[in-house]
Design an enzyme around this catalytic site. Structure first.
Site, PDB file in Angstrom:
ATOM      1  N   ASP A  96      62.737   4.517 -76.530  1.00 47.08           N
ATOM      2  CA  ASP A  96      63.702   3.513 -76.990  1.00 47.08           C
ATOM      3  C   ASP A  96      63.145   2.198 -76.992  1.00 47.08           C
ATOM      4  O   ASP A  96      63.583   1.438 -75.886  1.00 47.08           O
ATOM      5  CB  ASP A  96      65.105   3.907 -76.350  1.00 47.08           C
ATOM      6  CG  ASP A  96      66.357   3.055 -77.204  1.00 47.08           C
ATOM      7  OD1 ASP A  96      66.069   2.483 -78.089  1.00 47.08           O
ATOM      8  OD2 ASP A  96      67.476   3.476 -76.559  1.00 47.08           O
ATOM      9  N   CYS A 150      69.323  -2.327 -83.062  1.00 49.50           N
ATOM     10  CA  CYS A 150      68.271  -1.154 -82.723  1.00 49.50           C
ATOM     11  C   CYS A 150      67.328  -0.843 -83.821  1.00 49.50           C
ATOM     12  O   CYS A 150      66.245  -0.330 -83.667  1.00 49.50           O
ATOM     13  CB  CYS A 150      68.987  -0.070 -82.200  1.00 49.50           C
ATOM     14  SG  CYS A 150      70.272   0.306 -83.301  1.00 49.50           S
ATOM     15  N   HIS A 181      73.122   4.616 -82.988  1.00 51.06           N
ATOM     16  CA  HIS A 181      71.956   3.968 -82.556  1.00 51.06           C
ATOM     17  C   HIS A 181      70.553   4.736 -83.231  1.00 51.06           C
ATOM     18  O   HIS A 181      70.701   5.559 -83.626  1.00 51.06           O
ATOM     19  CB  HIS A 181      71.653   4.310 -80.910  1.00 51.06           C
ATOM     20  CG  HIS A 181      70.688   3.641 -80.327  1.00 51.06           C
ATOM     21  ND1 HIS A 181      70.597   2.435 -80.261  1.00 51.06           N
ATOM     22  CD2 HIS A 181      69.578   4.089 -79.276  1.00 51.06           C
ATOM     23  CE1 HIS A 181      69.485   2.040 -79.198  1.00 51.06           C
ATOM     24  NE2 HIS A 181      69.070   2.951 -78.844  1.00 51.06           N
TER      25      HIS A 181
END
Lengths: 679, 320
Positions: free
Chosen positions: A472, A412, A456
């Site tokens: 995201d 991520c 994250h």
């Protein structure tokens, strides 16, 4: 030496047990040589007890004390701070054992033991640690009782029974004092823990950081929602905002780097009912707190930063509980100050030219910033990007270029970082946000457990008229990560918690184990919210609810009332007249024997002496003549002459008698007996 | 002031725990107070509380309070260790002044519990440590140096214990009404002065005869020349008379007046010595003290009677 000053053997054994029980919960934090000192202390004292070695001389003691202190200093680099202090205490405990000769030494040793139990809680207030400490306190108390039983050389179960009884009698009153004792803030600053064992997010992010965090199955925090739990894909727990990129490392703006006029968070208009929830965070030694966008908290000690994060003024040394209201659809920073716009679009002057080129190209092809976002996400989706925990190391300059155009494998943080870089290249204010995403819902108590592997990183883009919008990029590559979590997303790769093969979380597919894990977690939550998280506020609520207020009189009344309520029953149980004469150990055994005989129909008449009874029994059961006579003879020898016929101590005689009674089990050969009795 | 205070306190204790041969300890008779170790423990608790406050650590609070409450609960358990004990005076061994007197007492347990670590002593006596676990009662001997003849009262017996935690000390002072008879300290003298035949006025203590050689003494006017120890005179030992005791009339009178010129205690001490001397030689002897005559006789009973008379000479006997 005066007999009353000696340490009974029984007490010494208990002290040995205490020695190892007390160091056990600390062991993982201590340098190995401290544990070696424990073994040496044990062996030395044991040999002294056996008369083989002698107590250390005063020079040896001085040398040992000095070298222990030096050892601590060398191991920790300092003598100040919680860990070195506790290590010093523990070493002193072991050294004190070596020179333990008199009762007053034992007092010092055992009180130090109690103190060591207290220090354990400064590191963890976990349920298991608490249970272990309960055991340890019981052991120390038992040793203290044994210390006052001179001449008891046999292991005596009564000792630990008395210690446990007294502790149990103390518990109700302890609870009252615990809930009533006024809580005030620290009186002075205390040595805090060294920050070597930090877990969780750090204050900067470079590629690979979040991925390594994802190897941990530890709990980061637990959340209890007042209403329905929102879907997992909405659970973006904001913790840190990274606005500055320098040498491929993202970091946040320090408090003093923000100009005075920008430090206050701008007003955010909220409408509708907020999402209310409370969070209990595990200690992190850091000062940021987590919450869903847009979060506000009324809990004391929770502050809000200008980028709408929650944080605590000091580092979280222990479990911390706070409650939050969040308005998920509120828009933050509808207008952007010049300073902030500049800060949120700033890029290093050099490097990653291909990425900059690509960004400008994509931006010129669309008409708005929002379309630009979509274009980048589409690119992540269409191009063969791989979401993986094993992206391979990037090195040297132009890491974003390398990721975007060569490896195309990333976690991520790679996607978020590249995304924000492209946004800023086109002049769009954007920043990286780090925190946790999702969480596991515990069906037992409806809490959301957020683990470290839920860590994250995502992005926020400032859009005219909407304020900061969450984007995201990972979701474009691996929608499973957002919908289901890391475990699902990594199923093919098999890298989920690869470094923790024994973590309970890996056995989530075994229903029984999973149920146990979730139940234990629910207990932990309750424990943390009621015991660990008990503070002045909760105390006030509690007293208000039960006694309608807080005042000195109420404190005094509760305390005195509970003393009476606790001590009177204890006194009654202690001083109640017991009519029955206590049965001695040999009488008890003889009664067992009589019970066995009664089962065969041979009941001892009142007033019948053991001798007469034996005669009658032998006549009825000649098969057992030998055993019956032996038992009766031994009983008479013990009960009336208090000496054993064959010489030897009372204890040995009693032991033989007990064994003889235990061996005598005539009921097993019923056939024989029925015959003899009926004949 | 201090003495008056002590006297007052003595009176108060006397009222509270009157002397008796057998005393069962109950709440009127048991005192309890934190021991020195208890105060040290309190100090440790204070440090723990500081840690709890400064680290705002709830479980440290909980443990500190648990230990503080344990202290409270321990008062009851400490107290219980003495409660219900019965202490009985058995006897006191008569002895001579300057020696250790032996006191026998019995401690009997309550029916409710075991008792551990009972320290029993008189202020000046040896100390005894007893556990009452296996047995229902235990006999205890305590020794104490006695200096003056007569009835000796050892004072109040201290029975104390810190069981089970050592944080509190519980004790009782009891007067067991136990008295030891103390005989005068025997003082050896080489000879019995004023030895003469039995005279009606009782001036002589010893009857001399011809049957059995007894010893020597310096020649006195009127001694028979046949009894002079001539061989000794020849060796230059001075003029000495051989003494004989008669089989027919062996009784010796130990007389107060024999030791004229000595103080009362010294007379009694020397008389005491001779009582023991004659007793060990199985010689009959009698005692004459001002206002008291014990006819010559022999045996343990007689000896004790004579010794008791010496012990109590000029002193009040205690009502039994």
């Amino acid at each position: 030496m005066n007999i009353q000053q000696q340490v009974p053997r029984n007490a010494l054994v208990w002290i040995f047990i205490c020695l190892f029980a007390l160091v056990a919960p600390h062991a993982a934090r201590l340098p190995v040589w401290v544990l070696v000192v424990y073994v040496i202390a044990f062996v030395w004292r044991l040999q002294v007890h056996r008369g083989r070695w002698s107590f250390p001389g005063s020079w040896v003691k001085v040398a040992m004390t000095f070298s222990a202190s030096l050892g601590i200093y060398l191991s920790y680099g300092t003598l100040i701070g919680l860990e070195p202090t506790v290590a010093l205490l523990l070493t002193a405990f072991a050294l004190k054992l070596i020179e333990l000769s008199q009762r007053k030494d034992a007092y010092v040793l055992l009180f130090l033991g109690y103190f060591i139990c207290v220090t354990e809680f400064l590191f963890s207030q976990d349920i298991l640690i608490t249970l272990l400490s309960v055991v340890n306190v019981t052991l120390v108390t038992t040793a203290l009782v044994a210390l006052h039983q001179p001449g008891e050389h046999q292991f005596n179960r009564g000792t630990i029974k008395l210690a446990s009884t007294m502790l149990l009698q103390a518990v109700p009153l302890m609870l009252v004092v615990f809930f009533v004792f006024p809580r005030f803030g620290p009186l002075w600053t205390v040595p805090i823990k060294s920050h070597t064992a930090k877990t969780g997010m750090s204050d900067h992010m470079k590629p690979g950081d979040v991925a390594s965090l994802s190897q941990s199955g530890d709990v980061a925090f637990r959340v209890k929602f007042e209403g329905e739990i929102p879907p997992k894909s909405e659970l973006y727990w904001r913790g840190l905002v990274f606005s500055r990129l320098r040498q491929d490392v993202w970091s946040g703006l320090g408090f003093y780097e923000v100009p005075l006029s920008e430090r206050r968070p701008s007003e955010v208009s909220t409408s509708g009912n907020p999402l209310s929830y409370s969070i209990i965070m595990e200690p992190t030694q850091q000062n940021w707190l987590y919450g869903l966008h847009y979060a506000r908290s009324n809990s004391p000690g929770v502050m809000q930063s200008s980028d709408f994060r929650l944080f605590s003024p000091g580092p979280l040394e222990s479990e911390n509980m706070y409650s939050v209201n969040s308005w998920l659809s509120a828009s933050a920073d509808e207008s952007l100050s010049d300073w902030r716009r500049k800060a949120e679009t700033k890029l290093p002057p050099l490097g990653n030219l291909k990425t900059r080129e690509l960004a400008r190209e994509l931006r010129s092809g669309v008409s708005s910033d929002e379309e630009f976002v979509d274009a980048i996400l589409a690119r992540f989706n269409v191009e063969p990007y791989v979401y993986t925990l094993r992206p391979g190391a990037l090195s040297g300059d132009n890491q974003i270029d390398q990721f975007l155009f060569q490896s195309q494998r990333g976690f991520c943080e790679h996607f978020a970082s590249a995304f924000v870089f492209m946004m800023r290249s086109a002049g769009v204010p954007a920043r990286v946000v780090a925190g946790y995403q999702g969480g596991e819902i515990n069906p037992v108590n409806k809490t959301v457990i957020v683990h470290q592997f839920d860590a994250h990183a995502w992005a926020e883009v400032w859009i005219e008229g909407k304020g900061w919008v969450r984007v995201d990029p990972t979701g474009a590559v691996s929608p499973d990560r957002i919908e289901w979590g890391l475990e699902e997303a990594m199923q093919a790769e098999g890298s989920f918690l690869a470094a923790a093969p024994l973590s309970a979380l890996r056995f989530r597919n075994v229903p029984l184990l999973n149920m146990l894990r979730l139940r234990y977690d629910a207990i932990t939550y309750r424990w943390q919210s009621w015991v660990v998280g008990f503070d002045r506020e909760r105390q006030f609520d509690l007293l208000q609810r039960f006694f309608g207020g807080v005042s000195t009189q109420i404190f005094a009344t509760i305390l005195l009332g509970s003393w009476v309520l606790v001590l009177v029953p204890v006194a009654i149980s202690l001083f109640r007249k017991k009519d029955t004469h206590p049965v001695s150990r040999w009488d008890k055994q003889y009664l067992i024997f009589c019970g066995r005989m009664a089962k065969l129909g041979l009941v001892r008449a009142p007033g019948e002496t053991p001798g007469q009874f034996a005669q009658r029994a032998v006549a009825a059961l000649p098969v057992y003549a030998k055993e019956l006579e032996q038992i009766t003879r031994q009983y008479n020898a013990i009960a009336y002459t208090k000496v054993d016929g064959s010489g030897g101590s009372m204890g040995e005689a009693l032991g033989r008698f007990t064994r003889a009674v235990n061996r005598f089990k005539p009921a097993r050969r019923r056939g024989v007996i029925d015959e003899t009795v009926s004949s | 002031m201090r003495q008056r205070g002590r006297a007052r306190f003595g009176q108060w204790v006397n009222r509270r725990i009157p002397p008796a041969r057998e005393i069962t300890l109950n709440q009127r008779r048991i005192f309890i107070f934190p021991s020195r170790v208890g105060f040290f423990f309190g100090l440790c608790l204070l440090v723990m509380l500081m840690v709890a406050i400064n680290f705002e650590n709830n479980l440290s609070y909980a443990l500190t309070f648990l230990l503080a409450t344990l202290f409270l609960v321990a008062t009851l358990h400490t107290y219980a260790n003495l409660s219900g004990l019965t202490i009985r005076a058995l006897r006191a061994q008569p002895t001579f002044a300057g020696q250790q007197s032996e006191f026998h007492i019995m401690v009997e347990r309550s029916k409710q519990r075991d008792h551990y670590g009972l320290h029993i002593k008189w202020p000046q006596s040896t100390e005894s440590l007893a556990n009452l676990t296996e047995d229902d009662r235990v006999n205890i001997q305590l020794h104490m140096l006695v200096t003056n003849r007569g009835w000796f009262n050892p004072g109040r017996l201290l029975i104390e214990s810190t069981y089970p935690l050592g944080l509190l000390r519980t004790w009782s002072w009891i007067d067991l009404d136990l008295h030891a008879l103390v005989y005068p300290r025997p003082l050896a003298s080489l000879e019995l002065p004023g030895l003469a035949t039995d005279t009606p006025d009782g001036a002589a203590a010893m009857v001399s005869g011809n049957d059995d050689f007894f010893g020597f003494r310096n020649y006195q006017k009127g001694d028979s020349l046949r009894q002079v120890h001539w061989k000794g005179l020849a060796k230059g030992q001075g003029m000495q008379t051989k003494q004989y005791t008669a089989y027919a009339d062996r009784s010796v009178w130990l007389d107060w007046d024999l030791f004229a010129g000595l103080g009362t205690e010294q007379r009694l001490s020397q008389l005491c010595y001779w009582v023991l001397a004659f007793d060990s030689q199985k010689e009959e002897y009698g005692l004459r003290l001002p206002g008291l005559v014990i006819e010559p006789a022999l045996g343990e009973k007689h000896r004790d009677r004579v010794l008791k008379a010496l012990a109590l000479f000029g002193k009040e006997d205690r009502p039994l």
